[in-house]
Write an enzyme that holds these catalytic residues in place. Structure first.
Site: not given
Ligand code: FPP
Length: 237
Positions: A8, A13, A54, A56
């Protein structure tokens, strides 16, 4: 040792750097590579990471598209190394809604690494803990309806054997970076006795040192599984 991680903080970032969220997710793939490389030396044999929940699907379509491209990005650059290094890759979660190309790539990654048994990498993708529990319940109900199972046979072990994680032991530790302190529908059943470790680092910055620190926090905990420890039994007389 089985460690599970909610990856997360990609969006925050990117925002901190004035970058589009997609670049945060790409940096998240690099963090995953670092973490998988670091895990075996830290005595981790099973690693389960949350890549797409699910929930997302409710993000803007453009971001969903970017998230859908991440497994391809990861497998294209790393599947040969994972195969060579004895890693068995499993993608847990529903295939519903995934493109045919993505499903093919997932099947290929699983097939290429199916015989490996040095290290087990589960990628939760299009996964939700509640949905997985419902799927297991439905599976069992179908078996009963077809006369292949008896309701009296259902116990925790039989139920767990119908979950997507049936091939792995339950996680010892669930780690969530980025400062959030929630499970967010990750491994709900499996989390029963897991230690929870929350870290302030954002996922794209994650690496060996953070994983090591999380395991140190885990090691400092006393796991009792609902029982009392020997000293307390003596003290209680
Ligand atoms: C949450 O950060 C992260 C995700 C929804 C995607 C996770 C995926 C990866 C780390 C890449 C690797 C994945 C695979 C399948 C190889 P966020 O977007 O919710 O961050 P935020 O809470 O800061 O907005």
């Amino acid at each position: 040792m089985h460690a599970a991680i909610v990856m997360d903080g990609n969006g925050r970032w990117a925002k901190q750097r004035g970058l589009p969220r997609s670049l945060g997710h790409r940096a998240g793939v690099e963090a995953l590579k670092r973490t998988v490389s670091a895990a075996p030396a830290l005595n981790i044999r099973w690693l389960t990471v949350f890549g797409f929940s699910t929930e997302n699907w409710s993000r803007p379509a453009a971001e969903v598209g970017q998230l859908m491209a991440l497994p391809q990005r990861y497998f294209q650059s790393d599947i040969a190394r994972l195969e060579r290094e004895g890693v068995r890759v499993r993608v847990i979660g529903s295939r519903e809604g995934l493109s045919r190309d993505l499903v093919r790539m997932i099947d290929d990654a699983q097939a290429r690494t199916a015989k490996n048994d040095t290290f087990f990498l589960n990628i939760a993708f299009n996964y939700g803990g509640q949905a997985d529990i419902v799927a297991a319940a439905r599976r069992f109900a179908e078996e009963v309806a077809q006369g292949r199972a008896d309701p009296m046979d259902l116990d925790q072990q039989a139920f767990a054997s119908r979950l997507a994680t049936c091939d792995s032991p339950p996680p010892d530790v669930i780690i969530r970076p980025s400062g959030e302190q929630r499970l967010s529908n990750f491994l709900l059943w499996e989390a029963a006795y897991a230690e929870l470790v929350f870290q302030d680092v954002l996922w794209p910055d994650y690496g060996a040192e953070h994983l090591k620190a999380a395991l140190a926090a885990f090691a400092a905990r006393e796991r009792r599984y609902g029982a009392v420890v020997a000293d307390d039994v003596l003290a209680a007389g």
